[in-house]
Design a protein around this motif. Structure first.
Motif, PDB file in Angstrom:
ATOM      1  N   ASP A 116      17.042  25.273 -20.059  1.00 13.90           N
ATOM      2  CA  ASP A 116      17.517  26.366 -20.909  1.00 13.90           C
ATOM      3  C   ASP A 116      18.075  25.903 -22.253  1.00 13.90           C
ATOM      4  OD1 ASP A 116      16.895  28.892 -20.025  1.00 13.90           O
ATOM      5  OD2 ASP A 116      18.544  29.013 -18.620  1.00 13.90           O
TER       6      ASP A 116
ATOM      7  N   ASP B 183      16.851  25.054 -14.422  1.00 14.70           N
ATOM      8  CA  ASP B 183      17.040  25.761 -15.692  1.00 14.70           C
ATOM      9  C   ASP B 183      18.267  25.260 -16.444  1.00 14.70           C
ATOM     10  OD1 ASP B 183      14.879  27.351 -15.916  1.00 14.70           O
ATOM     11  OD2 ASP B 183      15.811  29.182 -15.186  1.00 14.70           O
ATOM     12  N   ALA B 184      19.234  24.723 -15.709  1.00 11.32           N
ATOM     13  CA  ALA B 184      20.427  24.198 -16.364  1.00 11.32           C
ATOM     14  C   ALA B 184      20.067  23.101 -17.364  1.00 11.32           C
ATOM     15  CB  ALA B 184      21.397  23.641 -15.321  1.00 11.32           C
TER      16      ALA B 184
ATOM     17  N   LYS C  75      20.451  33.883 -14.825  1.00  9.58           N
ATOM     18  CA  LYS C  75      19.420  33.492 -13.870  1.00  9.58           C
ATOM     19  C   LYS C  75      19.997  32.750 -12.671  1.00  9.58           C
ATOM     20  CE  LYS C  75      16.800  31.656 -17.100  1.00  9.58           C
ATOM     21  NZ  LYS C  75      15.691  30.967 -17.782  1.00  9.58           N
TER      22      LYS C  75
ATOM     23  N   SER D 157      13.452  33.785 -22.990  1.00  9.18           N
ATOM     24  CA  SER D 157      14.447  33.484 -24.021  1.00  9.18           C
ATOM     25  C   SER D 157      14.181  34.287 -25.290  1.00  9.18           C
ATOM     26  CB  SER D 157      14.448  31.988 -24.340  1.00  9.18           C
ATOM     27  OG  SER D 157      14.824  31.224 -23.219  1.00  9.18           O
TER      28      SER D 157
ATOM     29  N   THR E 268      11.177  30.405 -18.868  1.00  5.12           N
ATOM     30  CA  THR E 268      12.271  30.231 -19.824  1.00  5.12           C
ATOM     31  C   THR E 268      11.775  30.372 -21.254  1.00  5.12           C
ATOM     32  OG1 THR E 268      13.382  28.738 -18.274  1.00  5.12           O
ATOM     33  CG2 THR E 268      14.137  28.699 -20.549  1.00  5.12           C
TER      34      THR E 268
ATOM     35  N   SER F  21      21.231  33.532 -20.580  1.00  7.79           N
ATOM     36  CA  SER F  21      20.252  33.599 -19.497  1.00  7.79           C
ATOM     37  C   SER F  21      20.491  32.529 -18.441  1.00  7.79           C
ATOM     38  CB  SER F  21      18.828  33.471 -20.048  1.00  7.79           C
ATOM     39  OG  SER F  21      18.611  32.194 -20.620  1.00  7.79           O
ATOM     40  N   LEU F  22      21.108  31.407 -18.839  1.00  5.23           N
ATOM     41  CA  LEU F  22      21.392  30.344 -17.873  1.00  5.23           C
ATOM     42  C   LEU F  22      22.251  30.887 -16.734  1.00  5.23           C
ATOM     43  CD1 LEU F  22      21.543  27.437 -16.836  1.00  5.23           C
ATOM     44  CD2 LEU F  22      23.413  27.040 -18.459  1.00  5.23           C
TER      45      LEU F  22
ATOM     46  N   ARG G 295      16.494  27.350 -10.199  1.00  3.87           N
ATOM     47  CA  ARG G 295      17.316  27.869 -11.290  1.00  3.87           C
ATOM     48  C   ARG G 295      18.269  26.784 -11.791  1.00  3.87           C
ATOM     49  NH1 ARG G 295      14.770  32.284 -13.269  1.00  3.87           N
ATOM     50  NH2 ARG G 295      14.913  34.089 -11.938  1.00  3.87           N
TER      51      ARG G 295
ATOM     52  N   THR H  76      19.748  31.555 -24.477  1.00  5.34           N
ATOM     53  CA  THR H  76      19.614  30.694 -23.300  1.00  5.34           C
ATOM     54  C   THR H  76      20.964  30.410 -22.642  1.00  5.34           C
ATOM     55  OG1 THR H  76      19.571  28.778 -24.800  1.00  5.34           O
ATOM     56  CG2 THR H  76      17.459  29.590 -23.982  1.00  5.34           C
TER      57      THR H  76
END
Length: 517
Positions: free
Chosen positions: A70, A66-67, A411, A140, A136, A407-408, A63, A404
């Motif tokens: 995203d 994801d940083a 998540k 998104s 993602t 969601s960042l 995750r 995003t």
């Protein structure tokens, strides 16, 4: 009411089938979400033989990846305005990437001999990273795509109830099938379990994606994008900081959404439920499915109540009311588990021989589960409100960035569930994740109390705190939509965006025909 999708007052309304079908995009991604949160650690630890802490913490570590992905993917969505629309390409591409990565992760890694564990670890990480990108891409679009579907404050809350149906067909189907396959093939740690579960999951997710694409097809075109400009948005990554600083409702919603998702992720974690229904109550096969079904039954009236409350008083009022109810109910669940003792029949959950303990547990758990499950995804349509507020505030239509950003944090926080569970399991001396048949051992009760009750209760308390300062009430959204509508009309007639932003700012400046009832 006119049959046209867009009324004379500039209100963009969705057709019934669009409202029903588009939420299946969330159902499609939730299939993979439940596989990741609940079962991927069982696969890594039980089938591949990876270390327990590695298997459980990888969910959180990826995750963090994801940083990076995203904000990049959010900006890509906002810059996309091609022949196939803004959202559909990423929905389809994301689902294909997840399907390919699922087969590679759950089948391909097994082909690597156990004499080359370093390659198993490496392949696991690389393929997992590929999966994250696909996830993602598609997830998104769930948040950002709502901005083109409808801006009617009475329609947006309907996403929640249709999302329930989508989740039951997606995530719910996996939760229902998993214990059946477990009973047939041994446990969640067997290769045979994944041989059956993964192909079925991929097919379910693909079918739900097709339905979602049909749902958004007609709306995925420039005339529904923000203030109607066909110019591609030019959003630099550095501007994320400015958006976070100025869009205060989004910041509040990120905290609330993270709290809701963390509570759901931990309270429904498969390992936690194995300890609760299997190790403590001694009957995993007889309790898991009935209690899950009971939770869905209790959820049904709450989905209706949340929608009605949202339509009448706004989504903020609905979220706080039912999260508060869940918090109160789980105080009772906590008390019941606190009084539980090994081997004492009067304080044991049993559906075969009902007792006061069981009746109270089912009622408190059912009402609490129904309330929080109905609100778990409510922040998703609220992201669309924050996106419309950003358009109102700055004139920018950037649903990808807004989705995003939300969601960042969502998540990152929800993924902590696997790491927290892994640390808790290791703390009581287990080297493998407990299954439905794992016997009770000292320390499990404390872990279940914390994971099943305390952490979700803290998360709900944070949600209530965050919502106190959330300003996008039902009345405020009517004003924002009316101002955006008159600005859009003026821009379509030749006025510049800057002039439109300066001319209309409050409801009293908006002509009557643009005001929503």
């Amino acid at each position: 009411m006119s049959n046209e999708s867009t009324t004379a007052a500039g209100m963009n309304r969705a057709k019934p089938y669009q409202l029903v079908l588009f939420p299946f995009n969330n159902g499609a991604t939730n299939v993979y979400y439940i596989l990741t949160i609940t079962y991927i650690a069982y696969y890594g630890n039980g089938v591949l033989g990876l270390a327990l802490m590695f298997a459980t913490t990888m969910v959180t570590v990826m995750r963090l990846f994801d940083a990076v992905t995203d904000p990049i993917i959010g900006a890509l969505i906002d810059k996309t305005n091609g022949r196939f629309g803004k959202f559909r390409p990423y929905m389809v591409l994301g689902n294909v990437i997840m399907a390919v990565s699922a087969f590679l992760l759950y089948f391909g890694t097994r082909l690597i001999p156990d004499t080359m564990m370093w390659l198993r670890y490496t392949s696991y990480v690389v393929i997992y990273a590929l999966y994250v990108i696909g996830y993602t891409f598609q997830t998104s679009c769930t948040r950002s795509g709502q901005t083109v579907l409808t801006n009617d404050p009475k329609q947006r809350p309907m996403f929640t109830i249709f999302n329930m149906v989508a989740s039951m067909l997606g995530m719910g189907a996996i939760q229902f099938l998993a214990p059946i396959f477990r009973a047939k093939f041994g446990d969640y740690t067997t290769a045979a379990f994944f041989d059956m579960m993964i192909p079925i999951s991929v097919i379910i997710s693909a079918l739900l994606t097709v339905l979602a694409v049909i749902g958004i097809w007609e709306k995925d075109q420039p005339k529904y994008f923000g203030l109607g400009s066909e110019e591609k948005q030019k959003i630099r990554i550095s501007e994320y900081v400015a958006i976070m600083k100025e869009n205060k409702p989004l910041r509040r919603l990120m905290v609330a959404g993270a709290g809701c998702k963390l509570a759901l992720a931990i309270a429904t974690n498969g390992t936690v439920l194995c300890m609760l229904y299997g190790s403590m109550m001694g009957n995993y096969n007889g309790l898991y499915l009935p209690m899950m079904i009971a939770g869905y039954v209790f959820s049904a009236p709450f989905f209706v109540l949340t929608v009605r409350t949202s339509q009448k008083h706004g989504q903020k009022a609905s979220l706080t009311r039912y999260v508060g109810l869940a918090l109160v109910m789980y105080v009772g669940v906590f008390a019941l588990l606190l009084f539980w003792k090994p081997g004492v029949a009067g304080v044991n959950l049993s559906l075969s021989s009902l007792n006061i303990y069981t009746v109270l547990f089912v009622l408190l758990f059912g009402i609490g589960y129904g309330a929080y499950y109905a609100t778990a995804d409510m922040p998703i349509p609220m992201v669309a409100d924050c996106s419309d507020y950003e358009t109102y505030r700055s004139g920018n239509y950037i649903p990808g960035v807004m989705g995003t950003l939300f969601s960042l944090v969502d998540k990152l926080v929800s993924s902590l569930s696997s790491t927290v569970v892994g640390i808790a399991i290791a703390a009581i001396g287990l080297s493998t994740l407990p299954g439905g048949d794992t016997p009770y051992m000292e320390g499990m009760k404390g872990i279940v109390l914390v994971l099943f009750c305390v952490i979700p209760m803290i998360a709900w308390a944070l949600t209530l705190w965050a919502m106190k300062g959330y300003t996008l009430t039902g009345e405020r959204m009517k004003e924002i939509q009316a101002v955006n509508a008159v600005r859009k009309d003026a821009i379509a007639k030749g006025m510049s965006t800057e002039e439109a932003l300066a001319t209309w700012k409050t409801m009293d400046q908006v002509p009557v025909e643009f005001r929503q009832e």
